[in-house]
Design a protein around this motif. Structure first.
Motif, PDB file in Angstrom:
ATOM      1  N   GLU A 109      -5.508   2.670   1.154  1.00 27.78           N
ATOM      2  CA  GLU A 109      -5.742   3.951   1.392  1.00 27.78           C
ATOM      3  C   GLU A 109      -6.999   4.184   2.399  1.00 27.78           C
ATOM      4  O   GLU A 109      -7.061   4.827   3.143  1.00 27.78           O
ATOM      5  N   ARG A 110      -7.682   3.545   2.084  1.00 28.66           N
ATOM      6  CA  ARG A 110      -9.280   3.317   3.188  1.00 28.66           C
ATOM      7  C   ARG A 110      -8.755   2.992   4.553  1.00 28.66           C
ATOM      8  O   ARG A 110      -9.212   3.647   5.933  1.00 28.66           O
ATOM      9  N   ILE A 111      -8.106   2.080   4.617  1.00 25.49           N
ATOM     10  CA  ILE A 111      -7.449   1.329   5.757  1.00 25.49           C
ATOM     11  C   ILE A 111      -6.731   2.835   6.455  1.00 25.49           C
ATOM     12  O   ILE A 111      -7.089   2.494   7.621  1.00 25.49           O
ATOM     13  N   LEU A 112      -6.045   3.135   6.231  1.00 29.47           N
ATOM     14  CA  LEU A 112      -4.721   4.090   6.662  1.00 29.47           C
ATOM     15  C   LEU A 112      -5.995   5.117   7.000  1.00 29.47           C
ATOM     16  O   LEU A 112      -5.697   6.112   7.659  1.00 29.47           O
ATOM     17  N   THR A 113      -6.735   5.531   5.956  1.00 31.78           N
ATOM     18  CA  THR A 113      -7.673   6.800   6.065  1.00 31.78           C
ATOM     19  C   THR A 113      -8.435   6.554   7.797  1.00 31.78           C
ATOM     20  O   THR A 113      -8.871   7.116   8.937  1.00 31.78           O
ATOM     21  N   VAL A 163       1.600   5.963   9.018  1.00 36.60           N
ATOM     22  CA  VAL A 163       0.278   6.136   8.436  1.00 36.60           C
ATOM     23  C   VAL A 163      -0.001   7.291   8.133  1.00 36.60           C
ATOM     24  O   VAL A 163      -0.343   7.779   6.717  1.00 36.60           O
ATOM     25  N   VAL A 164       0.920   8.712   7.948  1.00 38.49           N
ATOM     26  CA  VAL A 164       0.671   9.777   7.549  1.00 38.49           C
ATOM     27  C   VAL A 164       1.244   9.927   6.335  1.00 38.49           C
ATOM     28  O   VAL A 164       0.078  10.285   5.034  1.00 38.49           O
ATOM     29  N   GLY A 204      -6.105   8.527  15.246  1.00 30.31           N
ATOM     30  CA  GLY A 204      -5.085   8.581  15.401  1.00 30.31           C
ATOM     31  C   GLY A 204      -3.682   7.794  15.743  1.00 30.31           C
ATOM     32  O   GLY A 204      -2.915   8.860  16.411  1.00 30.31           O
ATOM     33  N   THR A 205      -3.761   6.032  14.841  1.00 27.89           N
ATOM     34  CA  THR A 205      -2.591   5.495  15.054  1.00 27.89           C
ATOM     35  C   THR A 205      -1.569   6.036  14.553  1.00 27.89           C
ATOM     36  O   THR A 205      -1.367   6.883  13.480  1.00 27.89           O
ATOM     37  N   GLY A 206      -0.063   6.106  14.705  1.00 29.81           N
ATOM     38  CA  GLY A 206       0.907   7.079  13.507  1.00 29.81           C
ATOM     39  C   GLY A 206       1.582   5.844  13.104  1.00 29.81           C
ATOM     40  O   GLY A 206       2.246   6.015  12.141  1.00 29.81           O
ATOM     41  N   THR A 207       1.570   4.602  13.761  1.00 27.23           N
ATOM     42  CA  THR A 207       2.359   3.893  13.033  1.00 27.23           C
ATOM     43  C   THR A 207       2.090   2.335  12.557  1.00 27.23           C
ATOM     44  O   THR A 207       0.611   2.288  13.518  1.00 27.23           O
ATOM     45  N   VAL A 208       2.073   1.879  11.458  1.00 30.97           N
ATOM     46  CA  VAL A 208       1.180   0.372  11.219  1.00 30.97           C
ATOM     47  C   VAL A 208       1.871  -0.577  10.752  1.00 30.97           C
ATOM     48  O   VAL A 208       2.833  -0.327  10.177  1.00 30.97           O
TER      49      VAL A 208
END
Lengths: 227, 227
Positions: free
Chosen positions: A31-35, A80-81, A41-45
């Motif tokens: 969760e922290r990394i995704l935040t 990511v969102v 502004g990264t859309g996909t990971v």
DNA sequence: TTATGTGAACTGCTTCACAGCA
DNA sequence: TGCTGTGAAGCAGTTCACATAA
């Protein structure tokens, strides 16, 4: 099986498998990394990138996430969102978790004003202590109440207003007594910072953070590696 | 096999097997219980009683202890004094472990004056911060120095005099920078309280205490059990 | 008889390897 | 082609069950 697809959107955890505790423990990390990614502004990971940042294995990431559904897109990665939202929901971060901290010494004060507590829906709702020099004082915007008020009967109004989590930050000699008080006040879960094993009735959740244990484990390994 | 009996008394860990980390993590717990028993004047303890007090399985206790040798007596149990001493030695509690705490906010202050740190040979040897209001002040008997002093060259004298463990108690945004400083100052191990994964060169030990992670895991389980 | 010490079975978690889908 | 999702394999940790010793 339950008719998962018919449910509303947030109840995506329709696949109610048994989720390993090890997986749950990694969710806050993801969760922290995704935040962070969200802020950048990264859309996909991809699972590979998530894994690198979390210092875990990529398959492990994918397996962890798969417990909550198929949130990725093959050939592309995870959005990511929506992944961040899904994890936050799974961890209950979209709820309100009022916390009662018992013991307003150095540690209690540190916890009361901690950013980590403020985020994720955790709200320090009440502070308790027994020391006369502390009771009555205002700490982090809250008046410190006497721990005896925890055992107040319901006719006098609930002493711990719907506290979901009781935090024990007292000296370890008081820890079991405080735990008993919290249980009596129907607080359903306890986070214990005192280095002592607590006994509570079945159904009460207890988790433990031991500041010195990690040091002891560290000195064990230091003893081995540096001889 | 190694001629164990011929060795001096403290080097009993002659059987250098691979010790599971899970076992190591339980040793501090056993040590604490043994200390209590010692205070109560108990001379001998069985694996069953130790297990009850530690809330683990009795076989687990026996297997844990067997990694360090055969300290029990069949039909009788374990000698409290010698077992306590053995565990303390295994954990390195009979050595001196100077600690440098970086970040003297609420948490850093709590750690600096913690009893848990004082015991077991852990000695808070130096405090660092960057905040002008804190640097120069005296906390827990130590003058807080500027974190920049960590990167001092050796010609100016060692900034961190033989610190064995660096504790990061800064905001998470500063954590990696501080970790780099500690590594540069040859501090061999880091205990990180910031909620951030640290990257360090191989050989540097890093352990992590995340105050809010436990809360998040707790709210996960609360969400499940109370629906 | 009591309680340790330990091989063997078991459970849970991680990693591999690859089929399946965009 | 790239990356997910997942059975299968592998590994670590726990518990069982009992031979062994006081």
């Amino acid at each position: 099986m339950a008719p998962g697809p018919l449910l509303a959107d947030t109840s995506v955890a329709a696949r109610e498998r048994r989720i390993p505790e090890a997986t749950v423990a990694r969710l806050p990390l993801y969760e922290r990394i995704l935040t962070d990614l969200l802020g950048a502004g990264t859309g996909t990971v991809s699972s590979t990138e998530l894994a690198e940042r979390a210092h875990v294995n990529a398959s492990n990431v994918r397996k962890d996430l798969s417990f909550f559904g198929s949130f990725g897109t093959r050939g592309r990665g995870y959005d990511v969102v929506s992944l961040a939202r899904q994890i936050a929901h799974t961890l209950g971060a979209d709820r309100d978790w009022p916390i009662a901290i018992v013991g307003v010494g150095n540690l209690g004060r540190a916890l009361a004003s901690s950013d980590g507590f403020a985020a994720h829906g955790f709200r320090v709702a009440s502070l308790f202590d027994v020391h006369p020099g502390v009771v009555g004082r205002t700490v982090a915007g809250l008046r410190v109440r006497h721990a005896g008020e925890l055992s107040r009967g319901p006719q006098e109004g609930p002493a711990v207003p719907a506290a979901s989590i009781g935090v024990i930050a007292t000296p370890s000699s008081a820890a079991q007594t405080v735990a008993d008080l919290l249980v009596a006040a129907h607080v359903p879960s306890i986070l214990n910072f005192a280095p002592r094993v607590l006994s509570v009735p079945e159904g009460v959740l207890v988790r433990h953070v031991d500041l010195s244990r990690e040091l002891q484990v560290m000195s064990f390994f230091l003893t081995r590696t540096t001889t």
